[in-house]
Scaffold this motif. Structure first.
Motif, PDB file in Angstrom:
ATOM      1  N   GLN A  70      27.043 -46.757  31.922  1.00 18.88           N
ATOM      2  CA  GLN A  70      26.985 -46.542  30.571  1.00 18.88           C
ATOM      3  C   GLN A  70      27.253 -48.099  30.058  1.00 18.88           C
ATOM      4  N   GLY A  71      28.060 -48.766  30.764  1.00 20.67           N
ATOM      5  CA  GLY A  71      28.460 -50.096  30.327  1.00 20.67           C
ATOM      6  C   GLY A  71      27.224 -51.030  30.510  1.00 20.67           C
ATOM      7  N   PHE A  72      26.291 -50.869  31.380  1.00 23.00           N
ATOM      8  CA  PHE A  72      24.978 -51.675  31.654  1.00 23.00           C
ATOM      9  C   PHE A  72      24.326 -51.104  30.221  1.00 23.00           C
ATOM     10  N   ARG A  73      24.024 -49.811  29.947  1.00 18.09           N
ATOM     11  CA  ARG A  73      23.177 -49.511  29.002  1.00 18.09           C
ATOM     12  C   ARG A  73      23.426 -50.263  27.781  1.00 18.09           C
ATOM     13  N   ILE A  74      24.825 -50.210  27.630  1.00 16.66           N
ATOM     14  CA  ILE A  74      25.154 -50.906  26.051  1.00 16.66           C
ATOM     15  C   ILE A  74      25.111 -52.566  26.200  1.00 16.66           C
ATOM     16  N   ALA A  75      25.190 -53.083  27.162  1.00 18.94           N
ATOM     17  CA  ALA A  75      24.992 -54.547  27.412  1.00 18.94           C
ATOM     18  C   ALA A  75      23.246 -54.752  27.545  1.00 18.94           C
ATOM     19  N   ARG A  76      22.455 -53.860  28.106  1.00 14.97           N
ATOM     20  CA  ARG A  76      20.991 -54.028  28.333  1.00 14.97           C
ATOM     21  C   ARG A  76      20.156 -52.800  27.715  1.00 14.97           C
ATOM     22  N   PRO A  77      20.350 -52.481  26.444  1.00 20.74           N
ATOM     23  CA  PRO A  77      19.658 -51.341  25.926  1.00 20.74           C
ATOM     24  C   PRO A  77      18.192 -51.318  26.163  1.00 20.74           C
ATOM     25  N   ASN A  78      17.585 -52.386  26.315  1.00 20.20           N
ATOM     26  CA  ASN A  78      15.759 -52.351  26.374  1.00 20.20           C
ATOM     27  C   ASN A  78      15.658 -52.282  27.932  1.00 20.20           C
ATOM     28  N   THR A  79      16.446 -52.447  29.010  1.00 19.96           N
ATOM     29  CA  THR A  79      16.048 -52.426  30.600  1.00 19.96           C
ATOM     30  C   THR A  79      15.849 -51.260  30.832  1.00 19.96           C
ATOM     31  N   ARG A  80      14.781 -50.790  31.524  1.00 27.16           N
ATOM     32  CA  ARG A  80      14.494 -49.364  31.950  1.00 27.16           C
ATOM     33  C   ARG A  80      15.217 -49.227  33.328  1.00 27.16           C
ATOM     34  N   ILE A  81      15.991 -48.050  33.472  1.00 23.22           N
ATOM     35  CA  ILE A  81      16.961 -48.024  34.594  1.00 23.22           C
ATOM     36  C   ILE A  81      16.199 -46.883  35.419  1.00 23.22           C
ATOM     37  N   ILE A  82      16.009 -46.965  36.754  1.00 21.00           N
ATOM     38  CA  ILE A  82      15.446 -46.043  37.555  1.00 21.00           C
ATOM     39  C   ILE A  82      16.491 -45.578  38.486  1.00 21.00           C
ATOM     40  N   VAL A  83      16.934 -44.171  38.616  1.00 16.03           N
ATOM     41  CA  VAL A  83      18.178 -43.957  39.507  1.00 16.03           C
ATOM     42  C   VAL A  83      17.334 -43.064  40.764  1.00 16.03           C
ATOM     43  N   ILE A  84      17.573 -43.432  41.810  1.00 17.28           N
ATOM     44  CA  ILE A  84      17.094 -42.885  43.099  1.00 17.28           C
ATOM     45  C   ILE A  84      18.399 -41.791  43.725  1.00 17.28           C
ATOM     46  N   ALA A  85      17.821 -40.714  43.783  1.00 15.35           N
ATOM     47  CA  ALA A  85      18.969 -39.652  44.069  1.00 15.35           C
ATOM     48  C   ALA A  85      18.409 -38.784  45.399  1.00 15.35           C
ATOM     49  N   PRO A  86      18.684 -39.403  46.473  1.00 15.97           N
ATOM     50  CA  PRO A  86      18.394 -38.607  47.800  1.00 15.97           C
ATOM     51  C   PRO A  86      19.181 -37.297  47.998  1.00 15.97           C
ATOM     52  N   GLU A  87      18.813 -36.448  48.368  1.00 10.33           N
ATOM     53  CA  GLU A  87      19.346 -35.263  48.483  1.00 10.33           C
ATOM     54  C   GLU A  87      19.948 -34.458  47.372  1.00 10.33           C
ATOM     55  N   ARG A  88      19.436 -35.033  46.217  1.00  9.69           N
ATOM     56  CA  ARG A  88      20.334 -34.358  44.923  1.00  9.69           C
ATOM     57  C   ARG A  88      19.527 -33.236  44.589  1.00  9.69           C
ATOM     58  N   LYS A  89      20.239 -32.305  43.872  1.00  5.32           N
ATOM     59  CA  LYS A  89      19.482 -30.963  43.429  1.00  5.32           C
ATOM     60  C   LYS A  89      19.689 -30.806  41.976  1.00  5.32           C
ATOM     61  N   PRO A  90      19.109 -30.165  41.291  1.00  9.69           N
ATOM     62  CA  PRO A  90      19.355 -29.732  39.670  1.00  9.69           C
ATOM     63  C   PRO A  90      20.761 -29.092  39.555  1.00  9.69           C
ATOM     64  N   GLY A  91      21.603 -29.391  38.681  1.00  9.72           N
ATOM     65  CA  GLY A  91      22.834 -28.804  38.436  1.00  9.72           C
ATOM     66  C   GLY A  91      23.734 -30.056  38.962  1.00  9.72           C
ATOM     67  N   ALA A 107      14.462 -40.528  40.551  1.00 13.19           N
ATOM     68  CA  ALA A 107      13.557 -40.020  41.752  1.00 13.19           C
ATOM     69  C   ALA A 107      14.469 -39.499  42.965  1.00 13.19           C
ATOM     70  N   ALA A 108      14.106 -38.196  43.059  1.00 10.58           N
ATOM     71  CA  ALA A 108      14.529 -37.255  43.916  1.00 10.58           C
ATOM     72  C   ALA A 108      13.605 -37.021  45.193  1.00 10.58           C
ATOM     73  N   GLY A 109      14.309 -36.766  46.175  1.00  7.00           N
ATOM     74  CA  GLY A 109      13.634 -36.565  47.451  1.00  7.00           C
ATOM     75  C   GLY A 109      14.578 -36.367  48.527  1.00  7.00           C
ATOM     76  N   GLU A 110      13.976 -36.011  49.762  1.00  4.01           N
ATOM     77  CA  GLU A 110      14.747 -35.776  50.841  1.00  4.01           C
ATOM     78  C   GLU A 110      15.042 -37.465  51.764  1.00  4.01           C
ATOM     79  N   LYS A 111      15.904 -37.625  52.494  1.00  2.00           N
ATOM     80  CA  LYS A 111      16.473 -38.775  52.935  1.00  2.00           C
ATOM     81  C   LYS A 111      15.063 -39.509  53.696  1.00  2.00           C
TER      82      LYS A 111
END
Length: 363
Positions: A70-91, A107-111
């Protein structure tokens, strides 16, 4: 494309494969983070002007990553953020909170997934929308009932593109070196910066060739150490300034600062100095060359004396009634040794800061 990367070492190797032909990494941290360093790393990333931030959630398993993002979003509101979430599930509560921040590229998927291909496809696609990330969003946020106070730096920035003009009193005095040093300093502060060649002896094309530069953000520019360089096109025989011919491209590049290397000062270049938001003349502090300063420099311009001591600068400044600053020797114009000097010289056109308390964790 300029990319900041915060990832585990294994993931970073795959991501770099995806970026081989797609972009340059301007900030990188590899390895796990703890609760003390996570905000520090994200704050450091926010000081760099990047178009995309790629974050691997495996770097840290605590909830502090939410406030760091959130701090990054405030400082750089126009930067696109891509989050890699290995092994994560909805919820997943962490990702739910991240989506609640308006970050939808998940970005979700298996290890064992081909993360290089996954990231490459995301980079080639438009930014994701909430509809694409809705399955991750439960509407619940970590510590929603806790109002944690954080200090956020609010910057008051100059309006529009800030132009900085650099001219020298003679050839070989250090005008180009100083222009590149100032540009590099601004880039290290996280500002999108371009340097434009308008000197009598063009050298930027050769410099870009030696440094094996890549294509910059705007057409005709070359990216070197986080700055975009616009060499003078010697094949064009006209009386126009390179700066004037590049105005459309400068605007397209969305630069915050433009540094002009004007070469040796003459009457025409003196007029260009007055067009800039701030202007500097590079001169020698040697006594036998004082006449170059006294005869040719208007008192409105600040003078930079390379290779001079502060006593030398103060002596000539007192004698000629002209503001002067000594610039210690530094052979590499892209190094940070003289950042403290440039910070003072450019203070009138740098963003001013004030601290304000805001509440994190309240949505």
């Amino acid at each position: 494309m300029l990319v900041s990367l915060i990832a585990t070492k294994q993931m970073a190797e795959q991501i770099k494969k995806a970026l081989a032909d797609a972009g340059d990494i301007v900030f990188e941290h590899n390895g796990k983070l703890d609760s003390e360093s996570v905000k520090e790393i994200f704050y450091s990333a926010s000081r760099v002007s990047a178009e995309v931030l790629i974050v691997d959630l495996d770097i840290f398993y605590g909830k502090e990553i939410i406030s760091a993002l959130q701090g990054f979003r405030i400082a750089r509101p126009n930067t696109r953020i891509i989050v890699i979430a290995p092994e994560r599930k909805p919820g997943d509560e962490i990702i739910s909170s991240i989506v609640g921040l308006g970050i939808y590229d998940i970005a979700a998927g298996e290890k064992e997934s081909n993360w290089s291909e996954i990231i490459k496809n995301i980079l080639l696609s438009p930014p994701a929308t909430y509809a694409q990330a809705a399955r991750w969003h439960t509407g619940q946020f970590l510590n929603a009932s806790i109002q944690a106070k954080e200090r956020v730096i609010i910057e008051e920035r100059p309006a529009g593109i800030v132009t900085i003009a650099i001219a020298g009193t003679a050839h070989g005095i250090g005008c180009t070196h100083t222009a590149l040093s100032i540009s590099s300093f601004l880039a290290r502060l996280g500002h999108s910066t371009a340097v434009i060649e308008d000197s009598q002896r063009p050298v930027f094309s050769f410099l870009c060739s030696v440094l094996k530069s890549k294509e910059g953000k705007a057409e005709g520019s070359y990216a070197v150490y986080g700055i975009d360089i616009f060499p003078l096109n010697e094949s064009e025989n006209n009386d126009n300034w390179n700066y004037d011919m590049l105005l459309k491209k400068i605007k397209a590049g969305q630069y915050e600062y433009v540094v002009r290397d004007l070469g040796v000062l003459d009457s025409a270049r003196k007029r260009e100095m007055y067009r800039a938001d701030i202007a500097f003349v590079v001169a020698s502090a040697a006594k036998w060359r004082w006449h170059e300063v006294i005869d040719r420099i208007d008192s409105e311009f600040s003078v930079i004396f390379p290779l001079a001591s502060q006593n030398d600068a103060e002596e000539i400044s007192f004698y000629a009634k002209i503001k002067g600053t000594a610039l210690p020797y530094c052979s590499n114009p892209f190094a940070k040794e003289n950042d403290s000097v440039f910070s003072k010289l450019l203070a009138p056109v740098l963003p001013s800061r004030r601290k304000k308390r805001i509440l994190f964790g309240v949505f």
